[in-house]
Design a protein around this motif. Structure first.
Motif, PDB file in Angstrom:
ATOM      1  N   ARG A 295       0.931  -1.345   0.029  1.00 17.01           N
ATOM      2  CA  ARG A 295      -0.055  -0.123  -0.119  1.00 17.01           C
ATOM      3  C   ARG A 295       0.890   1.334   0.207  1.00 17.01           C
ATOM      4  O   ARG A 295       1.700   1.430   0.881  1.00 17.01           O
ATOM      5  CB  ARG A 295      -0.826   0.069   1.320  1.00 17.01           C
ATOM      6  CG  ARG A 295      -1.491   1.316   1.737  1.00 17.01           C
ATOM      7  CD  ARG A 295      -2.721   1.820   0.931  1.00 17.01           C
ATOM      8  NE  ARG A 295      -3.541   2.457   1.538  1.00 17.01           N
ATOM      9  CZ  ARG A 295      -3.737   3.921   1.104  1.00 17.01           C
ATOM     10  NH1 ARG A 295      -2.780   4.244   0.205  1.00 17.01           N
ATOM     11  NH2 ARG A 295      -4.571   4.741   1.772  1.00 17.01           N
TER      12      ARG A 295
ATOM     13  N   HIS B 244     -11.716  -2.113 -10.996  1.00 18.89           N
ATOM     14  CA  HIS B 244     -10.804  -2.021 -10.228  1.00 18.89           C
ATOM     15  C   HIS B 244     -10.877  -2.918  -8.837  1.00 18.89           C
ATOM     16  O   HIS B 244     -12.031  -3.259  -8.668  1.00 18.89           O
ATOM     17  CB  HIS B 244     -10.515  -0.565  -9.731  1.00 18.89           C
ATOM     18  CG  HIS B 244     -10.305   0.449 -10.610  1.00 18.89           C
ATOM     19  ND1 HIS B 244      -9.127   0.708 -11.027  1.00 18.89           N
ATOM     20  CD2 HIS B 244     -10.808   1.065 -11.193  1.00 18.89           C
ATOM     21  CE1 HIS B 244      -8.877   1.655 -12.026  1.00 18.89           C
ATOM     22  NE2 HIS B 244     -10.456   1.795 -12.308  1.00 18.89           N
TER      23      HIS B 244
ATOM     24  N   THR C 218     -10.016  -3.335  -4.674  1.00 18.92           N
ATOM     25  CA  THR C 218      -9.406  -3.082  -3.399  1.00 18.92           C
ATOM     26  C   THR C 218      -9.408  -4.318  -2.550  1.00 18.92           C
ATOM     27  O   THR C 218     -10.156  -4.970  -2.404  1.00 18.92           O
ATOM     28  CB  THR C 218     -10.159  -2.134  -2.811  1.00 18.92           C
ATOM     29  OG1 THR C 218     -10.286  -0.946  -3.476  1.00 18.92           O
ATOM     30  CG2 THR C 218      -9.447  -1.852  -1.511  1.00 18.92           C
TER      31      THR C 218
ATOM     32  N   SER D  16     -12.585   5.722  -3.871  1.00 14.48           N
ATOM     33  CA  SER D  16     -11.057   5.270  -3.551  1.00 14.48           C
ATOM     34  C   SER D  16     -10.554   4.507  -2.605  1.00 14.48           C
ATOM     35  O   SER D  16     -11.488   4.114  -1.660  1.00 14.48           O
ATOM     36  CB  SER D  16     -10.198   7.037  -3.329  1.00 14.48           C
ATOM     37  OG  SER D  16     -10.956   7.266  -1.838  1.00 14.48           O
ATOM     38  N   ASN D  17      -9.188   4.101  -2.496  1.00 17.27           N
ATOM     39  CA  ASN D  17      -8.796   3.378  -1.408  1.00 17.27           C
ATOM     40  C   ASN D  17      -8.971   4.033  -0.126  1.00 17.27           C
ATOM     41  O   ASN D  17      -9.282   3.402   0.935  1.00 17.27           O
ATOM     42  CB  ASN D  17      -7.389   3.221  -1.748  1.00 17.27           C
ATOM     43  CG  ASN D  17      -6.600   1.906  -1.061  1.00 17.27           C
ATOM     44  OD1 ASN D  17      -6.690   0.985  -1.474  1.00 17.27           O
ATOM     45  ND2 ASN D  17      -6.220   2.217   0.205  1.00 17.27           N
TER      46      ASN D  17
ATOM     47  N   GLU E 237     -10.673   2.592   3.247  1.00 13.83           N
ATOM     48  CA  GLU E 237     -10.120   2.153   4.602  1.00 13.83           C
ATOM     49  C   GLU E 237     -11.031   3.212   5.617  1.00 13.83           C
ATOM     50  O   GLU E 237     -11.304   2.383   6.793  1.00 13.83           O
ATOM     51  CB  GLU E 237      -8.749   2.838   4.544  1.00 13.83           C
ATOM     52  CG  GLU E 237      -7.819   1.925   3.704  1.00 13.83           C
ATOM     53  CD  GLU E 237      -6.415   2.419   3.789  1.00 13.83           C
ATOM     54  OE1 GLU E 237      -5.228   1.502   3.567  1.00 13.83           O
ATOM     55  OE2 GLU E 237      -6.242   3.771   3.798  1.00 13.83           O
TER      56      GLU E 237
ATOM     57  N   ALA F   4      -6.247  -1.251   3.218  1.00 16.59           N
ATOM     58  CA  ALA F   4      -6.415  -1.650   1.876  1.00 16.59           C
ATOM     59  C   ALA F   4      -5.614  -1.138   0.867  1.00 16.59           C
ATOM     60  O   ALA F   4      -4.937  -0.153   1.182  1.00 16.59           O
ATOM     61  CB  ALA F   4      -7.764  -1.243   1.456  1.00 16.59           C
ATOM     62  N   THR F   5      -5.454  -1.942  -0.230  1.00 21.82           N
ATOM     63  CA  THR F   5      -4.764  -1.300  -1.263  1.00 21.82           C
ATOM     64  C   THR F   5      -5.602  -1.576  -2.679  1.00 21.82           C
ATOM     65  O   THR F   5      -5.991  -2.651  -2.666  1.00 21.82           O
ATOM     66  CB  THR F   5      -3.130  -1.702  -1.444  1.00 21.82           C
ATOM     67  OG1 THR F   5      -2.410  -1.036  -2.569  1.00 21.82           O
ATOM     68  CG2 THR F   5      -3.195  -3.337  -1.569  1.00 21.82           C
ATOM     69  N   THR F   6      -5.500  -0.860  -3.555  1.00 23.53           N
ATOM     70  CA  THR F   6      -6.221  -0.911  -5.032  1.00 23.53           C
ATOM     71  C   THR F   6      -5.343  -1.265  -6.083  1.00 23.53           C
ATOM     72  O   THR F   6      -4.233  -0.537  -6.118  1.00 23.53           O
ATOM     73  CB  THR F   6      -7.158   0.194  -5.162  1.00 23.53           C
ATOM     74  OG1 THR F   6      -8.191   0.388  -3.827  1.00 23.53           O
ATOM     75  CG2 THR F   6      -7.930   0.012  -6.161  1.00 23.53           C
TER      76      THR F   6
END
Length: 178
Positions: free
Chosen positions: A9, A102, A104, A149-150, A154, A161-163
């Motif tokens: 991340r 996408h 996440t 968005s990420n 979160e 999290a990470t996308t």
């Protein structure tokens, strides 16, 4: 040994928290990860290990902190989990282009309360669906213009999290099978 994918991340974004992939690969090899490969600068690592995922993630987070001096959340999934994620994307087949999709990845499964809270937000034409430790996202326009968005996930889910875009997700599976 089982194939795993580590997804980091927030590295190499806007010139901050820089880690060269060659240095990251060497760090992973020093942690006894086997057959280490990296993909693009956003911090994607494909490797083999039989260690438990929580141990691997903790060890990599601590090693990054020790070597580079900053905290980086690390999410690790198995090759099978990645394949399941790809096969379960609810937005495939809805005439969505690859650049509109996408994923996440969540560090852990969110609580039902957190999911219910997140589902109260609606930002059409963008859509999302939470399944286990995965959030599938459809963005009608560019991801960076979306409210999904990420940081949104979160905050709403209270989980790191990470996308990744769909092209990267597909490439990670391809590399993991090579």
């Amino acid at each position: 040994m089982s194939k795993k994918i580590a997804i980091l991340r927030g590295i190499n974004v806007g010139g901050k928290r820089k880690i060269l992939m060659a240095d990251l690969k060497k760090l992973c090899e020093n942690l006894a990860f086997k057959h280490v490969k990296t993909y693009i600068q956003s911090g994607n690592i494909i490797f083999n290990s039989d260690e438990p995922i929580p141990v691997l993630a903790k060890n990599l987070e601590e090693a990054i902190q020790a070597q580079f001096g900053f905290d980086v959340p690390v999410i690790i999934i198995t090759q099978n989990e990645l394949e399941t994620t790809i096969n379960n994307n609810p937005f495939i087949g809805k005439d969505a282009a690859m650049n509109q999709l996408h994923v996440t990845f969540l560090k852990e499964e969110p609580t039902n309360t957190a999911i219910t809270k997140a589902l109260t937000y609606n930002y059409p034409p963008d859509e999302f669906k939470i399944t286990g430790k995965t959030v599938f996202i459809f963005c009608a326009d560019k991801y960076h213009k979306s409210k999904l968005s990420n940081n949104f996930f979160e905050k709403q889910l209270a989980i790191k999290a990470t996308t990744r875009n769909w092209k990267t997700v597909m490439k990670l599976l391809e590399i993991s099978k090579a």
